[in-house]
Design an enzyme around this catalytic site. Sequence first.
Site, PDB file in Angstrom:
ATOM      1  N   PRO A  74     -11.550 -30.209 -12.888  1.00  0.00           N
ATOM      2  CA  PRO A  74     -10.914 -28.885 -12.901  1.00  0.00           C
ATOM      3  C   PRO A  74     -11.239 -28.122 -14.179  1.00  0.00           C
ATOM      4  CG  PRO A  74      -9.286 -30.630 -13.154  1.00  0.00           C
ATOM      5  CD  PRO A  74     -10.557 -31.298 -12.791  1.00  0.00           C
ATOM      6  N   GLN A 108     -11.004 -25.661 -17.339  1.00  0.00           N
ATOM      7  CA  GLN A 108     -10.119 -25.131 -18.368  1.00  0.00           C
ATOM      8  C   GLN A 108      -8.776 -25.854 -18.484  1.00  0.00           C
ATOM      9  OE1 GLN A 108     -11.018 -22.402 -20.640  1.00  0.00           O
ATOM     10  NE2 GLN A 108     -12.833 -23.411 -19.874  1.00  0.00           N
ATOM     11  N   LEU A 145     -10.126 -31.498 -19.821  1.00  0.00           N
ATOM     12  CA  LEU A 145     -10.535 -32.833 -19.367  1.00  0.00           C
ATOM     13  C   LEU A 145     -12.010 -33.112 -19.643  1.00  0.00           C
ATOM     14  CD1 LEU A 145      -8.628 -33.086 -15.964  1.00  0.00           C
ATOM     15  CD2 LEU A 145      -7.941 -33.949 -18.208  1.00  0.00           C
ATOM     16  N   GLY A 195     -14.889 -31.249 -19.136  1.00  0.00           N
ATOM     17  CA  GLY A 195     -15.810 -30.975 -18.044  1.00  0.00           C
ATOM     18  C   GLY A 195     -17.215 -30.628 -18.497  1.00  0.00           C
ATOM     19  N   ASP A 245     -14.416 -36.607 -26.994  1.00  0.00           N
ATOM     20  CA  ASP A 245     -14.770 -36.514 -25.578  1.00  0.00           C
ATOM     21  C   ASP A 245     -16.127 -37.160 -25.314  1.00  0.00           C
ATOM     22  OD1 ASP A 245     -12.489 -35.053 -25.514  1.00  0.00           O
ATOM     23  OD2 ASP A 245     -13.430 -33.139 -24.994  1.00  0.00           O
TER      24      ASP A 245
END
Length: 636
Positions: A400, A402, A405, A407, A455
């Site tokens: 998903p 914004q 997570l 992306g 991340d």
Amino acid sequence: MICILLVAGHGTLLETQIKMDVTGLYSHLAGIPKALLPGVGGKKILDFWWETVNTRQLFSEVFLVTNADKYKHYERWATANDFPVENVVNDGSTTLEGRLGAVADLELVIRSRKLHDDIMVIAGDMLCADQNFDIAQVLRFFKSKPGELAIYYELEEGEKSSSRGIVEVCPNTHRVTRFLEKPLEGVAESRLASVVFYCLRSATLPFISNFLSLQPHVTNRSFGCFWEWLINEEQLPVFGMKLPTGFQLIGQVGLSDYTKWLALYSAKQQNSPAKSIICRSYARVGLIGNPSDGFHGKTIAMSISNFWAEVTLVESQTLVLMPHPLNDPTEFGSLQDLFCISRKEGSVWRTSTSSTLTAGYLGGLRLLQATCKKFYQFCSKQGIALTKQNFTLKYDTNIPRQVGLAGSSAIVSATLKCLMSFYNITERDLPKPTRANFILNVETDELFITAGLQDRVVQVYEGLVYMDFSKQLMDDQGHGDYVSMDMSSLPLFWLAYLSDPSDSGRIHSNVRQRWLSGEPLVVEAMKGFAELTDQARLALQGRDWSRLAQLMDQNFELRRSVYSDECLGPGNLKMVQLARQFGSAVKLPGSGGAVVGLCPDQDHLVEMRKAFQEAGCVFCVIVPYNPSASLHSCQD
């Protein structure tokens, strides 16, 4: 730059075995010199090298050195292949015992043709697995270094180091620190083998004559002996560049060697047009620690299989980056459709300055392009010569947008995995800590995305990862300490996120500036995050889930005290409050837009899911991604 192709060897073993072969399958090859035997794809071995160096933009002249015994073969080849016959040099030898030696053959061309330029030397009878590497990249690397250049490759399984010249290369400077000519098995730890593929500066050419004056016996006039003397004794600066491919037919080889390696390399080439690589990288949730590792703190994060980015690479005639139909729209139902999509998807462009220009995976095509550019740049700088293969890249993702997570970094990470697999780049070439730094640099240097390392680290290592980004570690080794943790018997984690989130990049506010200026509240808070991380590590190791839940709640409250409710935003606060109504530990897993929770009472899970859904949120039970219990994240 002058290029000299050496094909003056007397391949008596291979030639003899071809003549004696009773099957008759190779009778048509009798008397043909090794360099003119059929190679991969039906071309002669020498054809490949001539195609590689036949460019006036790189080489002012190309010479071919052969012997008197095989001169007519190469004269005929030169006429048929538009090679200047006058540049075929005959060394006069007719037998193996009467040979001059490889270094003496090189010196013959330099002396007889009065050459004073930089020189590239290649053995024209080597069989190469991937016969279309970028020779221009090799020359650029040579010109960037203050010394000579030796090409090497990593020995394949089963190849003995005692049959090759072995080099030891400094991973930081790329300087060859030691050269061992055909060492006894077990003597050399290195598996990096040098081949007759060198670049010499014009100022170094006199060393060739000096070396020959010290070597009256032809057996010591090999290039291996020359480089061993030049590097180990004369200590001239020689740098190494890796070709991520195999080399064979080096030196005296027999018919079985030729047929085995020709079949293997031909099979690789026949399979290559259909070569397809699919790699995934997973979303991550931060379970504990500081909100960004830019504060030299600590954190524990976990990759989750619920959400992923997948990149597919297929070999193709030209290099193509395919836009995603949803994330890179180029076709619309109407002008009104274009307007509505641009207004919704383009909101991230208007919310801030370049610090959030490409936050999330919006516009993933840019991520593919930036990764490819940075990959080529990295390999060139690190002394890795890539093959000139093209490919088509496309991506898909269900992470998903914004909600913090990771992306965008997942797309970059998956793209890098594909490129490494396609070009045979190994863990030795690009270790995991360096890989995480690479992914970060793609986003920060190329796309100006505000980002930190955590991340990228968890997406490279995968699973449950403890990360320590202390300043001393970062300064001393260029990366933190990263430890993969046991994932067995984890408690039930859940994730909820806003269905229509605002820009998560704003969640960082001005905290970093306050930290850099030494504001006591922020400095102490960052120390507190690190302490919570170490305590959570112990709780995870001891499977003390109630303690872990307490630490997650403390983590959120500490963050709230530093960032303020206004900065966290009503959506995030609403989700936290809702989770606590059901007795669940809760915190933000990233920069904002989502919350992660630990649910001690699974009986309330159904009710909590329903409450979040009624509040307009998406709710899911987390499925941790455990790399040790899963298939490889890349498939060929």
